[in-house]
Design a protein around this motif. Structure first.
Motif, PDB file in Angstrom:
ATOM      1  N   LEU A   1      -0.932   7.441  -0.339  1.00  0.00           N
ATOM      2  CA  LEU A   1      -1.736   6.250  -0.591  1.00  0.00           C
ATOM      3  C   LEU A   1      -3.224   6.578  -0.526  1.00  0.00           C
ATOM      4  O   LEU A   1      -4.000   6.149  -1.391  1.00  0.00           O
ATOM      5  CB  LEU A   1      -1.389   5.165   0.434  1.00  0.00           C
ATOM      6  CG  LEU A   1      -2.073   3.825   0.272  1.00  0.00           C
ATOM      7  CD1 LEU A   1      -1.637   3.165  -1.036  1.00  0.00           C
ATOM      8  CD2 LEU A   1      -1.735   2.924   1.432  1.00  0.00           C
ATOM      9  N   PHE A   2      -3.632   7.351   0.469  1.00  0.00           N
ATOM     10  CA  PHE A   2      -5.033   7.748   0.595  1.00  0.00           C
ATOM     11  C   PHE A   2      -5.452   8.599  -0.601  1.00  0.00           C
ATOM     12  O   PHE A   2      -6.538   8.419  -1.155  1.00  0.00           O
ATOM     13  CB  PHE A   2      -5.249   8.520   1.901  1.00  0.00           C
ATOM     14  CG  PHE A   2      -6.666   8.960   2.102  1.00  0.00           C
ATOM     15  CD1 PHE A   2      -7.651   8.053   2.445  1.00  0.00           C
ATOM     16  CD2 PHE A   2      -7.018  10.289   1.939  1.00  0.00           C
ATOM     17  CE1 PHE A   2      -8.968   8.451   2.628  1.00  0.00           C
ATOM     18  CE2 PHE A   2      -8.322  10.706   2.116  1.00  0.00           C
ATOM     19  CZ  PHE A   2      -9.300   9.785   2.458  1.00  0.00           C
ATOM     20  N   THR A   3      -4.574   9.513  -1.040  1.00  0.00           N
ATOM     21  CA  THR A   3      -4.880  10.374  -2.179  1.00  0.00           C
ATOM     22  C   THR A   3      -5.056   9.544  -3.452  1.00  0.00           C
ATOM     23  O   THR A   3      -6.008   9.754  -4.212  1.00  0.00           O
ATOM     24  CB  THR A   3      -3.767  11.414  -2.387  1.00  0.00           C
ATOM     25  OG1 THR A   3      -3.616  12.160  -1.183  1.00  0.00           O
ATOM     26  CG2 THR A   3      -4.082  12.342  -3.531  1.00  0.00           C
ATOM     27  N   TYR A   4      -4.162   8.595  -3.682  1.00  0.00           N
ATOM     28  CA  TYR A   4      -4.288   7.733  -4.858  1.00  0.00           C
ATOM     29  C   TYR A   4      -5.566   6.900  -4.788  1.00  0.00           C
ATOM     30  O   TYR A   4      -6.236   6.688  -5.796  1.00  0.00           O
ATOM     31  CB  TYR A   4      -3.093   6.801  -4.988  1.00  0.00           C
ATOM     32  CG  TYR A   4      -1.801   7.496  -5.366  1.00  0.00           C
ATOM     33  CD1 TYR A   4      -1.794   8.727  -6.007  1.00  0.00           C
ATOM     34  CD2 TYR A   4      -0.576   6.908  -5.082  1.00  0.00           C
ATOM     35  CE1 TYR A   4      -0.618   9.353  -6.350  1.00  0.00           C
ATOM     36  CE2 TYR A   4       0.608   7.533  -5.427  1.00  0.00           C
ATOM     37  CZ  TYR A   4       0.582   8.748  -6.061  1.00  0.00           C
ATOM     38  OH  TYR A   4       1.758   9.355  -6.402  1.00  0.00           O
ATOM     39  N   PHE A   5      -5.902   6.425  -3.613  1.00  0.00           N
ATOM     40  CA  PHE A   5      -7.117   5.628  -3.423  1.00  0.00           C
ATOM     41  C   PHE A   5      -8.353   6.445  -3.788  1.00  0.00           C
ATOM     42  O   PHE A   5      -9.217   5.990  -4.531  1.00  0.00           O
ATOM     43  CB  PHE A   5      -7.179   5.161  -1.965  1.00  0.00           C
ATOM     44  CG  PHE A   5      -8.347   4.280  -1.652  1.00  0.00           C
ATOM     45  CD1 PHE A   5      -8.362   2.957  -2.042  1.00  0.00           C
ATOM     46  CD2 PHE A   5      -9.426   4.775  -0.951  1.00  0.00           C
ATOM     47  CE1 PHE A   5      -9.444   2.145  -1.751  1.00  0.00           C
ATOM     48  CE2 PHE A   5     -10.511   3.978  -0.651  1.00  0.00           C
ATOM     49  CZ  PHE A   5     -10.523   2.657  -1.053  1.00  0.00           C
ATOM     50  N   VAL A   6      -8.426   7.666  -3.279  1.00  0.00           N
ATOM     51  CA  VAL A   6      -9.568   8.537  -3.564  1.00  0.00           C
ATOM     52  C   VAL A   6      -9.597   8.908  -5.043  1.00  0.00           C
ATOM     53  O   VAL A   6     -10.646   8.849  -5.691  1.00  0.00           O
ATOM     54  CB  VAL A   6      -9.529   9.801  -2.678  1.00  0.00           C
ATOM     55  CG1 VAL A   6     -10.551  10.827  -3.131  1.00  0.00           C
ATOM     56  CG2 VAL A   6      -9.764   9.430  -1.222  1.00  0.00           C
ATOM     57  N   ALA A   7      -8.449   9.287  -5.606  1.00  0.00           N
ATOM     58  CA  ALA A   7      -8.393   9.693  -7.009  1.00  0.00           C
ATOM     59  C   ALA A   7      -8.807   8.541  -7.933  1.00  0.00           C
ATOM     60  O   ALA A   7      -9.514   8.757  -8.927  1.00  0.00           O
ATOM     61  CB  ALA A   7      -6.993  10.172  -7.358  1.00  0.00           C
ATOM     62  N   THR A   8      -8.406   7.334  -7.615  1.00  0.00           N
ATOM     63  CA  THR A   8      -8.770   6.174  -8.431  1.00  0.00           C
ATOM     64  C   THR A   8     -10.277   5.947  -8.403  1.00  0.00           C
ATOM     65  O   THR A   8     -10.889   5.672  -9.444  1.00  0.00           O
ATOM     66  CB  THR A   8      -8.042   4.918  -7.923  1.00  0.00           C
ATOM     67  OG1 THR A   8      -6.633   5.148  -7.983  1.00  0.00           O
ATOM     68  CG2 THR A   8      -8.383   3.698  -8.747  1.00  0.00           C
ATOM     69  N   HIS A   9     -10.877   6.087  -7.230  1.00  0.00           N
ATOM     70  CA  HIS A   9     -12.325   5.884  -7.139  1.00  0.00           C
ATOM     71  C   HIS A   9     -13.100   7.009  -7.829  1.00  0.00           C
ATOM     72  O   HIS A   9     -14.145   6.758  -8.428  1.00  0.00           O
ATOM     73  CB  HIS A   9     -12.744   5.741  -5.670  1.00  0.00           C
ATOM     74  CG  HIS A   9     -12.480   4.381  -5.141  1.00  0.00           C
ATOM     75  ND1 HIS A   9     -11.248   3.972  -4.691  1.00  0.00           N
ATOM     76  CD2 HIS A   9     -13.295   3.306  -5.028  1.00  0.00           C
ATOM     77  CE1 HIS A   9     -11.321   2.728  -4.315  1.00  0.00           C
ATOM     78  NE2 HIS A   9     -12.544   2.284  -4.506  1.00  0.00           N
ATOM     79  N   VAL A  10     -12.594   8.216  -7.761  1.00  0.00           N
ATOM     80  CA  VAL A  10     -13.249   9.325  -8.468  1.00  0.00           C
ATOM     81  C   VAL A  10     -13.168   9.094  -9.974  1.00  0.00           C
ATOM     82  O   VAL A  10     -14.152   9.289 -10.702  1.00  0.00           O
ATOM     83  CB  VAL A  10     -12.619  10.680  -8.071  1.00  0.00           C
ATOM     84  CG1 VAL A  10     -13.070  11.795  -8.986  1.00  0.00           C
ATOM     85  CG2 VAL A  10     -12.949  11.011  -6.621  1.00  0.00           C
ATOM     86  N   PHE A  11     -12.013   8.663 -10.450  1.00  0.00           N
ATOM     87  CA  PHE A  11     -11.851   8.380 -11.879  1.00  0.00           C
ATOM     88  C   PHE A  11     -12.763   7.230 -12.315  1.00  0.00           C
ATOM     89  O   PHE A  11     -13.408   7.300 -13.376  1.00  0.00           O
ATOM     90  CB  PHE A  11     -10.384   8.046 -12.187  1.00  0.00           C
ATOM     91  CG  PHE A  11     -10.116   7.787 -13.635  1.00  0.00           C
ATOM     92  CD1 PHE A  11     -10.230   8.809 -14.566  1.00  0.00           C
ATOM     93  CD2 PHE A  11      -9.755   6.522 -14.068  1.00  0.00           C
ATOM     94  CE1 PHE A  11      -9.988   8.581 -15.916  1.00  0.00           C
ATOM     95  CE2 PHE A  11      -9.506   6.283 -15.419  1.00  0.00           C
ATOM     96  CZ  PHE A  11      -9.630   7.309 -16.339  1.00  0.00           C
TER      97      PHE A  11
ATOM     98  N   ALA B   1       3.742   8.802   3.106  1.00  0.00           N
ATOM     99  CA  ALA B   1       3.317   7.640   2.321  1.00  0.00           C
ATOM    100  C   ALA B   1       1.843   7.336   2.567  1.00  0.00           C
ATOM    101  O   ALA B   1       1.118   6.964   1.636  1.00  0.00           O
ATOM    102  CB  ALA B   1       4.169   6.423   2.673  1.00  0.00           C
ATOM    103  N   VAL B   2       1.390   7.505   3.795  1.00  0.00           N
ATOM    104  CA  VAL B   2      -0.020   7.248   4.113  1.00  0.00           C
ATOM    105  C   VAL B   2      -0.907   8.259   3.396  1.00  0.00           C
ATOM    106  O   VAL B   2      -1.936   7.898   2.807  1.00  0.00           O
ATOM    107  CB  VAL B   2      -0.247   7.299   5.643  1.00  0.00           C
ATOM    108  CG1 VAL B   2      -1.728   7.233   5.966  1.00  0.00           C
ATOM    109  CG2 VAL B   2       0.499   6.168   6.324  1.00  0.00           C
ATOM    110  N   VAL B   3      -0.504   9.537   3.409  1.00  0.00           N
ATOM    111  CA  VAL B   3      -1.287  10.578   2.737  1.00  0.00           C
ATOM    112  C   VAL B   3      -1.322  10.325   1.235  1.00  0.00           C
ATOM    113  O   VAL B   3      -2.367  10.429   0.597  1.00  0.00           O
ATOM    114  CB  VAL B   3      -0.714  11.977   3.045  1.00  0.00           C
ATOM    115  CG1 VAL B   3      -1.365  13.039   2.188  1.00  0.00           C
ATOM    116  CG2 VAL B   3      -0.880  12.300   4.518  1.00  0.00           C
TER     117      VAL B   3
END
Length: 50
Positions: free
Chosen positions: A26-36, A22-24
């Motif tokens: 969440l971090f992936t979604y956080f990074v992907a959202t900022h890249v988008f 879940a932590v991984v």
């Protein structure tokens, strides 16, 4: 006396931590959202829409 056994300490620690997956995720979604968001920002800047 009570028939219930106390929980082991390791079980208590597991309940207080987030699962690693879940932590991984969440971090992936956080990074992907900022890249988008950065991509959209770049499109507006290059397109002249300030």
């Amino acid at each position: 006396m009570s028939d219930q056994q106390p929980r082991p300490a390791s079980r208590m620690n597991e309940e207080r931590k987030f699962p690693r997956g879940a932590v991984v995720r969440l971090f992936t979604y956080f990074v992907a959202t900022h890249v988008f968001a950065a991509f959209l920002f770049m499109l507006f800047k290059l397109g002249g829409g300030e």
